[in-house]
Design an enzyme around this catalytic site. Structure first.
Site, PDB file in Angstrom:
ATOM      1  N   CYS A  38     -43.560 -40.820 -59.633  1.00 51.70           N
ATOM      2  CA  CYS A  38     -43.739 -41.823 -60.678  1.00 51.70           C
ATOM      3  C   CYS A  38     -43.984 -41.138 -62.008  1.00 51.70           C
ATOM      4  O   CYS A  38     -45.115 -41.056 -62.495  1.00 51.70           O
ATOM      5  CB  CYS A  38     -44.892 -42.740 -60.317  1.00 51.70           C
ATOM      6  SG  CYS A  38     -44.442 -43.765 -58.942  1.00 51.70           S
ATOM      7  N   TYR A  58     -40.962 -19.233 -57.061  1.00 53.37           N
ATOM      8  CA  TYR A  58     -41.697 -20.157 -57.928  1.00 53.37           C
ATOM      9  C   TYR A  58     -41.335 -21.620 -57.679  1.00 53.37           C
ATOM     10  O   TYR A  58     -41.343 -22.434 -58.605  1.00 53.37           O
ATOM     11  CB  TYR A  58     -41.495 -19.775 -59.411  1.00 53.37           C
ATOM     12  CG  TYR A  58     -41.845 -18.330 -59.672  1.00 53.37           C
ATOM     13  CD1 TYR A  58     -43.162 -17.900 -59.560  1.00 53.37           C
ATOM     14  CD2 TYR A  58     -40.870 -17.383 -59.973  1.00 53.37           C
ATOM     15  CE1 TYR A  58     -43.494 -16.560 -59.769  1.00 53.37           C
ATOM     16  CE2 TYR A  58     -41.196 -16.044 -60.175  1.00 53.37           C
ATOM     17  CZ  TYR A  58     -42.507 -15.648 -60.074  1.00 53.37           C
ATOM     18  OH  TYR A  58     -42.844 -14.337 -60.264  1.00 53.37           O
TER      19      TYR A  58
HETATM   20  C1  PLP Z   1     -45.151 -12.361 -62.125  1.00 51.50           C
HETATM   21  C2  PLP Z   1     -45.413 -10.928 -62.097  1.00 51.50           C
HETATM   22  C3  PLP Z   1     -44.500 -10.053 -61.512  1.00 51.50           C
HETATM   23  C4  PLP Z   1     -43.177 -10.492 -60.951  1.00 51.50           C
HETATM   24  O1  PLP Z   1     -42.312 -10.980 -61.913  1.00 51.50           O
HETATM   25  P1  PLP Z   1     -40.831 -11.429 -61.485  1.00 51.50           P
HETATM   26  O2  PLP Z   1     -40.248 -11.937 -62.734  1.00 51.50           O
HETATM   27  O3  PLP Z   1     -40.997 -12.496 -60.450  1.00 51.50           O
HETATM   28  O4  PLP Z   1     -40.152 -10.233 -60.943  1.00 51.50           O
HETATM   29  C5  PLP Z   1     -44.828  -8.717 -61.453  1.00 51.50           C
HETATM   30  N1  PLP Z   1     -46.005  -8.254 -61.956  1.00 51.50           N
HETATM   31  C6  PLP Z   1     -46.897  -9.091 -62.519  1.00 51.50           C
HETATM   32  C7  PLP Z   1     -48.167  -8.542 -63.026  1.00 51.50           C
HETATM   33  C8  PLP Z   1     -46.639 -10.436 -62.616  1.00 51.50           C
HETATM   34  O5  PLP Z   1     -47.534 -11.244 -63.185  1.00 51.50           O
END
Ligand code: PLP
Length: 441
Positions: free
Chosen positions: A365, A394
């Site tokens: 909604c 994600y």
């Molecule tokens: C999110 C993150 C990653 C991974 O990033 P991707 O874009 O999913 O490869 C690696 N290191 C840190 C510290 C992050 O916050």
């Protein structure tokens, strides 16, 4: 190197994921359903590991950035591939521990780690904690002292390289809640602070310049900036760095605005940044640090597909045609959050020509509950199986029970066979933690 072959169209004109017919998966497991191709995940872990082995003599470790998709099975896969993982919360850490992941290969991040999260890490011998504030350094030092341990740490830095999807910029000082800026002396100050702590062993530095990056030179540039800083710290403080963690951020294909990278391309990213590290080590006459990479999205993103069943179809002449599915922002909030683009197709009619542009709506909604806007599709009918591609990263990890919808189950496909890695929720799960005080009964 074999190319990843996660998606195919079979003789019935159905989408296949890792050799499993998507229509049959939808029948057997129901929808919405997250589907993961195990081979794809392993191929990606292996290409990064091989690049570090071949290009850097194995003097490093690939860490799967598990916030992209965290569940026991994925930690078990990472363990069997002999790579490490990074975690960003007590919950991710707990899940990794429960899956039997070797804790000495776990790196822990977070700009505001809670005391109980640090306690959990120390109690379980987490390999390295990436310090992101003075307060954290102080607390961690005290907690380590109380346990009589010396905790290995890195400092999170900001090299002043900011990357966005298809481009990157260099900034003098990064406006970010993460890390200590190199250019303004903040990283040097925290280095002195951490070095003064008796129960912390400073191993080196971490940086992570962003996500969904395709520009090779941005990773190399970040590596160069941190290497320059490492040389400076040796010169000024006599501090010899043992480790450099260069973060993640390698891009994946979502739709045809994105390049479709091959395994060799990912290998190339690592090779380029390793070349930059090597040449800086030579230039400054410092030893080559133990190298860590933290790919998340690129390991799991394209390995995942979400399957939905088409329900209501609403055609507003001259405006939009909405094709509603049995999922939505509760299983994939990324369009609602940042207008992420996706490729969609009808899994049961995968060979049919796209004849119209439609918007895929969820069942929440909320008008903003959309999965994709103005995407090509054949004329959909109620009951069709809709596949949204590249939902491995994600999506599940950002899912919620909004509107008290179920967070969908996930299956892992291996050589055409699927099994649950996350069970479906039940109504009982939704009320499990509810409390109805007597006076309200
Ligand atoms: C999110 C993150 C990653 C991974 O990033 P991707 O874009 O999913 O490869 C690696 N290191 C840190 C510290 C992050 O916050």
């Amino acid at each position: 190197m074999n190319e990843r072959e996660t998606l195919k169209i079979n003789a019935d004109g159905h989408l296949e994921i890792g050799g499993a017919d998507a229509v049959k998966l939808a029948e057997e497991f129901g929808t919405p359903l997250y589907v993961f191709d195990e081979k794809h995940i392993r191929d990606m872990m292996r290409v990064y590991k091989r690049a570090v082995d071949v290009e850097y003599g194995g003097n490093g470790l690939v860490l799967y950035a598990s916030k992209a998709f965290s569940c026991e099975a994925v930690y078990a896969i990472a363990k069997s591939e002999n790579i490490g993982v990074d975690v960003v919360s007590g919950g991710e850490l707990y899940t990794a521990i429960k899956a039997g992941f070797p804790t000495d290969k776990i790196y822990m991040h977070g700009n505001n780690k809670l005391v109980r999260e640090l306690e959990l890490a120390l109690a379980n011998g987490v390999g390295c904690i990436v310090v992101d504030s003075y307060k954290e350094a102080d607390i961690l030092d005290e907690l380590a002292a109380a346990r009589g341990v010396k905790q290995r740490v890195l400092i999170r830095t900001n090299p002043g390289v900011e990357a966005h999807t298809h481009e990157f910029i260099q900034t003098a000082r990064t406006d970010s809640k993460f890390g200590f800026s190199i250019s303004d002396g903040a990283a040097e100050q925290i280095t002195k602070h951490v070095l003064s702590k008796n129960n912390l062993v400073l191993r080196g530095y971490h940086c992570h310049i962003g996500s969904q990056i395709f520009e090779k030179s941005s990773f190399a540039l970040a590596a160069e900036k941190v290497m320059d800083f490492i040389a400076l710290m040796k010169e000024k403080l006599g501090f010899e760095v043992a480790e450099l963690n260069i973060g993640g951020g390698f891009g994946v294909w979502y739709n045809d605005d994105d390049p479709k990278l091959r395994l060799t391309d990912y290998y190339g990213y690592v090779k380029t940044l390793i070349a930059a590290v090597k040449s800086k080590a030579k230039e400054h006459n410092i030893s080559k640090p133990y190298l860590l990479l933290e790919p998340g999205r690129s390991i799991i993103g394209e390995a995942g597909v979400t399957l939905y069943t088409v329900g209501a179809i609403k055609d507003i002449p001259g405006i939009k045609k909405y094709v509603a599915v049995d999922g939505g922002m509760f299983d994939n909030p990324r369009y609602a959050l940042y207008q992420s683009k996706y490729t969609v197709l009808l899994a049961n009619r995968a060979n049919e020509e796209c004849t119209e542009k439609v918007s895929i709506a969820g069942k929440c909604c909320e008008s903003g509950d959309l999965i994709a806007v103005n995407v090509p599709l054949p004329a959909a009918n109620s009951g069709d199986i809709l596949a949204v591609l590249t939902t491995g990263a994600y999506n599940y990890s950002m899912a919620s029970n909004y509107n008290r919808n179920f967070i969908p189950a996930a299956v892992l496909v291996t050589e055409g066979k699927a099994e649950y890695i996350i069970r479906p929720q039940t109504y009982e799960d939704l009320v499990r933690n509810d409390v109805l005080p007597d006076r309200l009964k």
